[in-house]
Design a protein around this motif. Structure first.
Motif, short mmCIF file in Angstrom:
data_model
loop_
_atom_site.label_atom_id
_atom_site.label_comp_id
_atom_site.label_asym_id
_atom_site.label_seq_id
_atom_site.Cartn_x
_atom_site.Cartn_y
_atom_site.Cartn_z
N PHE A 111 11.28 7.10 -1.07
CA PHE A 111 10.40 5.96 -0.80
C PHE A 111 11.02 5.02 0.22
CE2 PHE A 111 9.80 1.44 -2.17
CZ PHE A 111 8.59 1.25 -1.52
N LEU A 112 12.27 4.66 0.03
CA LEU A 112 12.92 3.71 0.93
C LEU A 112 13.08 4.28 2.34
CD1 LEU A 112 15.65 2.22 -1.44
CD2 LEU A 112 13.52 1.14 -0.71
N GLY B 292 0.81 -1.21 0.00
CA GLY B 292 0.00 0.00 0.00
C GLY B 292 0.85 1.26 0.00
N TYR B 293 1.93 1.25 0.78
CA TYR B 293 2.81 2.43 0.84
C TYR B 293 3.54 2.62 -0.49
CZ TYR B 293 5.65 5.96 3.14
OH TYR B 293 6.23 7.14 3.49
N TYR B 294 4.00 1.55 -1.08
CA TYR B 294 4.66 1.62 -2.39
C TYR B 294 3.71 2.18 -3.44
CZ TYR B 294 6.56 -0.34 -6.77
OH TYR B 294 7.02 -0.52 -8.05
N ALA C 217 6.09 4.06 -17.15
CA ALA C 217 6.21 2.84 -16.34
C ALA C 217 5.60 3.01 -14.95
CB ALA C 217 7.67 2.40 -16.26
N PRO C 218 5.84 4.11 -14.23
CA PRO C 218 5.19 4.25 -12.91
C PRO C 218 3.67 4.28 -12.99
CG PRO C 218 7.04 5.76 -13.09
CD PRO C 218 6.83 5.19 -14.45
N LEU D 251 2.05 7.08 -6.89
CA LEU D 251 1.15 8.12 -7.38
C LEU D 251 1.93 9.37 -7.76
CD1 LEU D 251 -1.71 9.12 -7.91
CD2 LEU D 251 -1.85 9.79 -5.50
N LEU D 252 2.87 9.78 -6.92
CA LEU D 252 3.70 10.95 -7.22
C LEU D 252 4.56 10.71 -8.45
CD1 LEU D 252 4.85 13.73 -6.48
CD2 LEU D 252 6.44 12.57 -4.94
N ALA D 253 5.19 9.52 -8.50
CA ALA D 253 6.04 9.20 -9.65
C ALA D 253 5.23 9.15 -10.94
CB ALA D 253 6.76 7.87 -9.42
#
Length: 874
Positions: free
Chosen positions: A342-343, A253-255, A637-638, A260-262
């Motif tokens: 993200f990480l 879910g977090y990924y 791709a995102p 969404l931003l990417a």
């Protein structure tokens, strides 16, 4: 016993003892093919195992199936004493008292009203009460918050304890070697299945008022398509399925949220390229009949390939303008920073979940795998404790196993590389066929040739075949990797999964990405020139890129593999289980006269598999690699990953809730070995994207040309422009210099198309010439066909770009990693505060017990003294 309870009952026939696990076997006496010897051995092992379960304190109740009279269901119940004993052995943390520290604030602050529609309705799924916890100890039972013995151990904890026992009960001793564990019994067919029960039917509430109906709530608020826009009920997922599944869905879910931003930035960069494609000067020159229509290109293979006009690549050059633009560079830099954010933010979120789900000190709880314990036959001296302990093999034996495992992994990786070489050979040979078969209209007006050039046809078919080979090798290697890891014999389940994870990812990395690396960094880079081409395996002439580069082909490869992989995974994960369950229901419903009990309904669902979420993680990590490693060639791709993941969350939820048996709940502190793998991908992604922009796209040569317009021999323009770029990047070749002319020049008869009247100030005599993609001196020059000075300037610019881009992004990544701590200050404070209060609570209770005991002892001593002294005084 015959079943005479309610269909949704989760209890024995007495209605009091809860079913914590179910074992299923087939009655040998009612089998159609009765092999007495084999059946008797199975029956003897099963009886010994069940006897040992009873001796271990578990209670069993057998019930015959009402749908298939050959099946016997053995229901397992763990009494209170057994649960307490093994809770202490397993160091399970249990409630001490309610916790008033865990207040979860909304991440949106004053805008929480805006996200209320996205939240799970708390009137339907009520928030879980929080507790201070500590590892359970039987001798301190009074310290724990035990209001009701039936609910003190929740169903997930009860199932975990019973599974721990089932995995360690022996069923046979042969040659002084103990054989034990339910997993071996299931794999050998002695039992057909072993699983915990779902608590109700997913489509409607249970008739039993004591049932929490958590499965129904999960289906309604999580797995149902109408809940696709809602946040996931992570606490309920964790409570029902365990922390291991909960942390997976929290990570996914977090990924997805970060994607969404990417995706927004990627779509913006794509639109920038799409809107500005009509302003792409070099594409206009390719399509211009007076420029691209008059440039004759050299054949791209020997003898069979014809000369071709540059303007037949007009359509591909227009598409290339969309992806090979300034927005691509911006997006590549952005993604290098995005992956770090993200990480780092995921680490913080993971630390919060560790605190909220009480898994901060989980590593101390992990036990050795039963498969490991069964092989512990060698006695050694522990260097730390200086005591004897049993291990499965000696140091030399361990080295031999590691060497054999590494050799096996290396062999399979070489096999993948061999398959990639096979695809390359296919590309080289089939390109000749397409070049010979497709229309040879040099004017480029044929409708087929306009959209289907030999390069495009070869690229599409090779990508499809590559995808098929990838899927076939995946299926084979999954089993091989499991065999290798089993032979390696890791000690704990975490060690086992981490070892298997590294093997599988290393294989998948080579399998999925090798073709992309070939197109991005090798194709068209070592081709020589028409008079002296480089041959692959001494036979096949190396592939060349289109005049605009191989970026569009890399985009095509990524699209086919990502799209095909998503479709294939959905077929495997959704369609196949649904079809299998449908077939199973069709076979049994016709014989069912009444509704089957809960354990029988669950038996006819699909098993989740031994590795559980391993393949789900692997699928997402491979996608993560596509999104980050090659995103410079495909900014959409995102977006594709975002759409796929939104569906993936709900598909996985639907599959797990409706189509699969309930998994044994497991504890997990984090996502395991996948975290360092993602960090490695993030580091590699900076290099790959920088190299894609430098060597695969044509951006750097265009920038060099644009900024050096007034420096001979680049150009003599008086203003910054891209005019003349295509003519500048195509070198000249005299067709009279083709080798093997003794066999007859297959390229004769083209004098009317190419003459030295084209602009080339270095040609001193009339020759018939054609063009090819490179920066070399023309025929007639003292260093003809050698790389010119412009080539070396472009190479220097590419290397400088890679160095600058890498250093900038790595510097920003390092600063972000340093500035964002892995655990937030508030979470650290909560952890320390809870630990302090827990120790204080236990200490105070211990002091109260000691004071109470001392008081009792003092009273007894006074009484004894008084009784002894009073007669003497009297």
């Amino acid at each position: 016993e015959e079943f005479n309870g309610k269909p949704d009952s989760l209890f024995f026939n007495d209605g009091q003892r809860r079913i914590d696990f179910v074992l299923v076997y087939e009655d040998e006496s009612r089998k159609e093919t009765n092999k007495k010897g084999s059946n008797e051995k199975q029956r003897r092992k099963r009886r010994a195992y069940e006897s040992n379960l009873i001796c271990g304190g578990l209670q069993l109740e057998a019930t015959r199936s009402i749908l298939d009279d050959k099946l016997i269901f053995v229901k397992v119940h763990a009494p209170w004493e057994v649960l307490c004993t093994y809770a202490e052995i397993m160091h399970i943390k249990l409630p001490l008292k309610p916790n008033d520290l865990k207040t979860r604030s909304s991440a949106f602050g004053n805008f929480s009203w805006f996200t209320k529609v996205l939240q799970v309705d708390e009137s339907i799924i009520k928030p879980e009460q929080e507790f201070f916890t500590a590892p359970f100890e039987k001798n301190r039972m009074n310290d724990f918050y035990i209001q009701d013995r039936d609910t003190f151990f929740n169903p997930a904890t009860r199932s975990r304890i019973v599974y721990f026992i089932l995995c360690r009960i022996k069923y046979q001793v042969r040659d002084n070697v103990k054989k034990f564990g339910i997993n071996k019994l299931v794999s050998s067919g002695i039992y057909k299945a072993a699983f915990p029960l779902h608590d109700c039917n997913f489509s409607h509430k249970s008739e039993d008022f004591s049932c929490p109906n958590e499965r129904y709530l999960l289906y309604r608020e999580w797995a149902h398509p109408r809940s696709i826009y809602k946040k996931q009920p992570l606490d309920l997922i964790r409570k029902y399925y365990g922390e291991k599944i909960g942390i997976y869905f929290a990570w996914l879910g977090y990924y997805t949220q970060m994607l969404l931003l990417a995706a927004v930035v990627g779509v913006a960069c794509f639109l920038y390229g799409y809107i500005n494609q009509n302003n792409c000067t070099w594409s206009k020159e390719v399509c211009d009949p007076d420029i691209g229509g008059k440039i004759i290109m050299c054949p791209q293979c020997d003898r069979l390939c014809p000369f071709w006009k540059l303007n037949i690549t007009c359509e591909s050059s227009k598409k290339l303008c969309i992806f090979d633009s300034f927005g691509t560079l911006v997006f590549a830099v952005f993604m290098g920073i995005w992956v770090t954010l993200f990480l780092e933010f995921w680490k913080r979120r993971q630390a919060e979940l560790e605190y909220e789900w009480d898994t901060v000190e989980l590593q101390q709880e992990e036990q050795a795998r039963p498969e490991y314990e069964a092989r512990c036959t060698h006695v050694v001296i522990n260097e730390i404790t200086q005591e004897e302990e049993r291990v499965p093999f000696t140091t030399w034996g361990k080295c031999i196993r590691i060497t054999l495992c590494a050799s096996a992994v290396l062999f399979w990786i070489l096999l993948i590389i061999a398959s990639v070489i096979g695809i390359i050979v296919y590309r080289l040979s089939v390109f000749i066929v397409f070049s010979a078969k497709l229309p040879k209209n040099l004017n480029g007006t044929d409708p087929i040739q306009k959209y289907l050039t030999p390069q495009t046809a070869t690229s599409i078919t090779a990508s499809l075949i590559s995808f098929i080979i990838i899927m076939i090798l995946n299926t084979i290697y999954e089993k091989v990797a499991i065999m290798i890891t089993n032979f390696e014999l890791p000690r704990t389940q975490t060690d086992y999964e981490n070892s298997l994870t590294m093997k599988m990812f290393l294989f998948q990395f080579v399998n999925y990405y090798s073709s992309c690396f070939y197109i991005a960094f090798f194709k068209g880079k070592f081709v020589g020139y028409p008079g002296d081409p480089v041959y692959w395996l001494g036979k096949y002439r190396n592939e060349e890129c289109d005049p605009g580069g191989c970026l569009l082909e890399l985009t095509t490869q990524l699209t086919i593999i990502m799209g095909g992989k998503a479709i294939w995974n959905n077929i495997q994960e959704v369609l196949l289980p649904w079809v299998m369950n449908l077939i199973g229901r069709c076979r049994t419903v016709s014989r069912a006269e009444k509704r089957a009990p809960r354990w029988e309904q669950d038996y006819h669902l699909q098993p989740m598999g031994k590795l559980g979420l391993f393949y789900e993680y692997l699928e997402m990590i491979i996608q993560f690699g596509f999104v980050t490693l090659f995103v410079a060639s495909f900014p959409l791709a995102p977006l594709l990953a975002l759409v796929n993941n939104i569906l993936e969350i709900r598909v996985d939820a639907w599959k797990m809730t409706t189509q699969y048996r309930r998994m044994v709940p497991e504890k997990a502190q984090d996502i395991g070995a996948w975290q360092p793998i993602m960090q490695g991908i993030a580091i590699l992604a900076v290099v790959t994207n920088a190299m894609i922009i430098a060597f695969t796209s044509d951006m750097i040569p265009r920038l060099v040309y644009y900024w050096s317009f007034s420096v001979p021999p680049y150009g003599d323009h008086t203003h910054y422009t891209m005019e003349g770029y295509i003519n500048n990047t195509l070198s000249y070749f005299n067709i009279a210099d083709f080798k093997n002319r003794s066999n007859g020049n297959p390229y004769s008869g083209l004098e009317k198309y190419t003459t030295c009247r084209q602009k080339n100030y270095l040609l001193t005599s009339l020759h018939f010439v054609s063009r090819y993609r490179d920066f070399r001196y023309p025929p007639g020059h003292p260093q003809e066909y050698k790389h010119n000075i412009y080539y070396w300037h472009v190479i220097a610019a590419k290397l400088a770009f890679i160095i600058v881009m890498e250093h900038i992004i790595y510097s920003v990544k390092f600063f972000i990693s340093y500035a964002i701590p892995d655990v937030s200050k508030s979470t650290k404070s909560k952890i320390k505060r809870e630990k302090y209060l827990t120790q204080k609570l236990l200490h105070e209770n211990h002091l109260k017990d000691m004071t109470k005991n001392m008081g009792v002892i003092a009273e007894r001593m006074v009484e004894v003294v008084d009784n002894n002294l009073r007669p003497k005084l009297e």
